[in-house]
Design an enzyme around this catalytic site. Structure first.
Site: not given
Ligand code: BG6
Ligand code: MG
Length: 214
Positions: A14, A50, A173, A12, A52
Site C-alpha cells: 500500500d 499501521v 512509504d 511494501d 487493521r
Molecule cells: C497497510 C496499510 O499496508 O496495511 C494500512 O498502510 C492498513 O493502512 C494495513 O491498515 C492493514 O491492511 P488490511 O488490508 O489487512 O486491513
Molecule cells: Mg505503505
C-alpha cells in the site's frame, strides 16, 4: 555499492505498488461514522503502515471510546467488507508509475522480489493488479508476531525469497515501515519518507539507485 550486491527487493504494498490509502480512508471513515467519530485525511496519514487492529484502536482512542474484543472484530470485518467493495475495480491500471518497469528490470537481473506488507489483503490485491506471477514471496502477516514498526514482516519476506538480509533492499512509504526495515538491518528506500535513500515518487525507482547505497 555494487549493483550486483542486491539480490532481493522487498516491496511494501500500500503506497508503494499501488495507492490504496484513499480506499482505506473511505472505509475507515464510514465505519468511524457509525461510532460518531469523524476522521480527516490528516489523521489518515497516521494510519499508513499501521495494522487493521491498531488502526481501529487509534480511531476509537480519538473518539475516546474502548470497545469489547467482539465489537472490534465486528467493526474490522465491516470495514474490510467496505474496503473490498472499493477494490472491486482495481486492475493493472492502478499500479503506481515506474513500478512495472522496475519489476521487469529486477527480473532481468534475476533479483528476487518479495512483498512485505502487513495487509491481509495483499495476495488479493496483487492478483487484481496482475502482479502475482512476478513475485517470489508474499509475507503473511498472520505468520509474524509483531506488526510494523517491528522487523518481523521484513525478516519474513527475506526468508521467503531466500536472500540474506545484507543483500536485501526494502522499499516503504510509511514511517512505521522504514522503522521496520531499519530494525531488520536491511537497507531502505523511502518513497516520500526518509530512508537510507529517499525518493519523491515510485517513478524514480531503478537499479541505478542502488549505486547510492554506501
Ligand atoms: C497497510 C496499510 O499496508 O496495511 C494500512 O498502510 C492498513 O493502512 C494495513 O491498515 C492493514 O491492511 P488490511 O488490508 O489487512 O486491513
Ligand atoms: Mg505503505
Amino acid at each position: 555499492m555494487e549493483v550486483n550486491h542486491v539480490r532481493g527487493v522487498l516491496f511494501d504494498l500500500d503506497g508503494v505498488i499501488t495507492d490504496t490509502a484513499k480506499f482505506h480512508f473511505m472505509a475507515w471513515q464510514k465505519m468511524a461514522a457509525t461510532l460518531s467519530i469523524a476522521i480527516d485525511e490528516e489523521f489518515n496519514e497516521t494510519l499508513k503502515g499501521v495494522s487493521r487492529l491498531d488502526s481501529l484502536r487509534r480511531i476509537t482512542a480519538l473518539g475516546g471510546i474502548t470497545l469489547t474484543h467482539q465489537d472490534e472484530e465486528r467493526l474490522m470485518a465491516d470495514k474490510n467488507a467496505t474496503y473490498l467493495e472499493y477494490l472491486e475495480t482495481l486492475g493493472s491500471k492502478d499500479i503506481l508509475p515506474g513500478i512495472m518497469e522496475f519489476i521487469e528490470e529486477l527480473r532481468k537481473f534475476n533479483i528476487k522480489i518479495g512483498v512485505a506488507s502487513i495487509s491481509r489483503n495483499a495476495p488479493f490485491i496483487l492478483n487484481k493488479l496482475n502482479l502475482t506471477r512476478y513475485i517470489d514471496g508474499v509475507a503473511n502477516p498472520e505468520h509474524v508476531k509483531h506488526s510494523k514498526p517491528a522487523p518481523d514482516i521484513f525478516l519474513e519476506g527475506a526468508r521467503l525469497i531466500d536472500t540474506p538480509l545484507r543483500y536485501c533492499i526494502g522499499i516503504e512509504d510509511s514511517l512505521a515501515g522504514i522503522q521496520s526495515i531499519r530494525s531488520a538491518n536491511i537497507r531502505s528506500i523511502g518513497v516520500g519518507v526518509e530512508g537510507d535513500i529517499t525518493i519523491a515518487t515510485t517513478n524514480e525507482l531503478s537499479m541505478e539507485l542502488f549505486k547510492k547505497f554506501k
